[in-house]
Design an enzyme around this catalytic site. Structure first.
Site: not given
Length: 559
Positions: A51, A113-114, A163, A469
């Site tokens: 993602e 969940f999630q 959802k 760097m």
């Protein structure tokens, strides 16, 4: 027509002009992906490897196109994986709409969940965010997200859709593409004062930032510089606003800016700042910044005026409109002594580059110049973050706006490959990614996306085996204590590219450089070129920490 919330979401994205959507499916966005399946002839979805890569791709698409980029992720870890990408867009003022799924309304707040409070998490790094709890609000909320993302100072907006809202049904009524919110024009008396100050200046310096790209103000800036006989410098994000070969342009200023541009800014008696925010990387020690100059600051975001640097005149409003009004009031003038000084500074700057980067060696300068022979004025140049980023900013000559795509404000290592994907998806033409082995290692999984989409991306990997760097700072300011900056990795990047289905080449000596770069650019699909760079190459010039422009290090022997 009666549609589900998922179908309304996708229809509204199409309605608002979204042609390419980047994302990754999951449990709480299955309905959205089903709606995408039904509409795959009207909107393209690009499946990334992660993602974060999807978010950087949407960001790169937005930077390349000037349009709103769109990314889609599921709830929980899918949504939190967007955070770095959203923050990257926020710090660079990039228009982005992130769509996330969430658990049903009845399960929110129950540690389902999630489940995660993504609106709470992203509140500090978005212009606005929404959780849509009622389907009747869904389409208008998405439209509002697009309007906010692209209005005024652009930025990311997140829309979280539970959802049950995706599965509910409601009447969908098509709508026109939303217009930007009209901005208040700059106040007339401030325009008049700005013009008067510009006419009184003998050493005028026009300082452009990323806001000038958003405002499409290139022509106005060049016209103003020609009229008042000014020099033009830019921030990192302002690169590509002014063609690199324009005689008025002195290059990027700041910590690793061009010597001529930085010293000219320090010696100017007036600085006209256009769409820049006086970041610490640009100013150095702010107490010693521009002590000889009066400062005019034009910015669409009035909150930026006097935030980091106190200015003599702040002008809030649309940059293009303000510049056009100023142009009506200024008269042609000449500053011969100032222009002679700029020529001296540019000559010294060129001499420093010649000393630091010999033309007969494989080094960042010779590599970038060789690559540039194979690109056009329209080629999108993308970078990750680190030494290679600064070398590209210093040595590549950009000719058109929106051809330099980099993470400036957040400095996100791992940004480049995703952003190159987004850029190439927009142009469908050759895109060049300059990256380092440190940055590339963070999101190299997106090679899978590059190969699957067969994108025409040339990856120029500056491989010095270190985190360059940070190592440079350790060399200069920490007694060469190279703590955890020597990577000692065994990765063979050519074999890695081939494992993903991408052609790989290697350059280990300057004698190979021309032929290998020629061959790489003849490839029709994606290609990676692993280029060995000396670990002790420095990015110069450099302002030491806490320093001012009078402390600039220009030659490695002086470091």
């Amino acid at each position: 027509m009666l549609l589900t919330g998922a179908q309304i979401t996708i229809e509204t994205l199409i309605e608002q002009g979204c042609k390419v959507l980047f994302g990754y499916p999951g449990g709480q966005v299955i309905d959205l992906y089903d709606a995408l399946y039904e509409r795959e002839d009207r909107i393209k979805h690009v499946l990334t490897a992660h993602e974060q890569g999807a978010c950087h791709a949407a960001d790169g698409y937005a930077r390349a196109s000037g349009q709103v980029g769109v990314v889609l992720a599921t709830s929980g870890p899918g949504a939190t994986n967007l955070v770095t990408g959203i923050a990257t867009a926020y710090l660079d003022s990039i228009p982005l709409v992130a769509i996330t799924g969430n658990v049903p309304n009845s399960l929110i707040g129950r540690d389902s969940f999630q489940e995660v409070d993504i609106t709470g998490i992203t509140l500090p790094i978005t212009k606005h965010n929404f959780i849509v709890k009622n389907i009747e609000d869904l389409a208008d909320t998405i439209r509002e997200a697009f309007k906010i993302a692209k209005s005024g100072r652009p930025g990311p907006v997140l829309v979280d859709i539970p959802k049950d809202v995706q599965q509910s049904r409601f009447e969908y009524t098509p709508h026109d593409v939303v217009e930007k919110i009209e901005q208040r024009p700059a106040k007339e008396y401030k325009i008049e004062k700005a013009a008067k100050m510009l006419m009184e200046a003998n050493r005028p310096y026009i300082y452009v930032g990323g806001g000038a790209i958003t405002a499409d103000a290139t022509e106005e800036i060049i016209q103003l510089a020609n009229t008042i006989d000014a020099v033009i410098g830019s921030t990192l994000m302002g690169l590509s606003v002014i063609p690199g070969n324009n005689e008025r342009f002195s290059g990027m200023e700041g910590m690793h800016g061009d010597y001529a541009s930085s010293i000219a800014q320090d010696e100017a008696d007036l600085i006209l700042t256009i769409g820049a925010r006086f970041s610490d990387r640009a100013t150095g020690n702010v107490s010693k910044y521009a002590t000889k100059a009066k400062i005019i600051h034009i910015d669409i975001d009035r909150a930026e005026v006097d935030k980091n640097v106190s200015v003599d005149l702040g002008v809030g409003g649309d940059l293009k409109q303000a510049l056009n009004e100023i142009l009506k009031l200024v008269k042609p003038k000449e500053n011969a002594e100032w222009q002679n000084r700029i020529k001296e500074l540019k000559a010294f700057s060129k001499k420093s580059i010649d000393q630091n980067m010999p033309k007969d060696e494989l080094n960042p300068y010779t590599l970038i110049k060789e690559v540039s022979k194979h690109t056009s004025d329209d080629t999108k140049i993308v970078t990750d973050v680190g030494q290679h980023q600064m070398w590209v900013a210093q040595y590549y000559e950009f000719k058109k706006p929106r051809t330099f795509i980099t993470s400036g404000g957040l400095g996100t290592m791992g940004f480049g490959l995703g952003a190159a994907i987004g850029s190439a998806m927009y142009t469908n033409e050759r895109t060049v990614l300059f990256t380092g082995d440190g940055s590339f290692g963070m999101n190299l999984n997106e090679l899978a996306t590059v190969a699957t989409q067969n994108l025409p991306i040339v990856i120029i990997l500056m491989n010095n085996g270190v985190l360059g760097m940070v190592r440079q700072w350790q060399n200069l300011f920490f007694d060469k204590h190279y703590s955890q900056t020597v990577l000692e990795r065994k990765t063979d990047f050519v074999k890695l590219a081939e494992a993903f289905g991408i052609k790989g080449y290697r350059i280990s000596d300057v004698s190979q450089m021309k032929d290998v770069i020629d061959q790489a650019f003849k490839e029709k699909g994606p290609v990676l070129v692993d280029c060995y760079i000396d670990k002790d190459e420095f990015v110069l010039p450099m302002l030491p920490p806490g320093g001012s422009f009078e402390d600039i290090i220009t030659i490695k022997e002086d470091a």
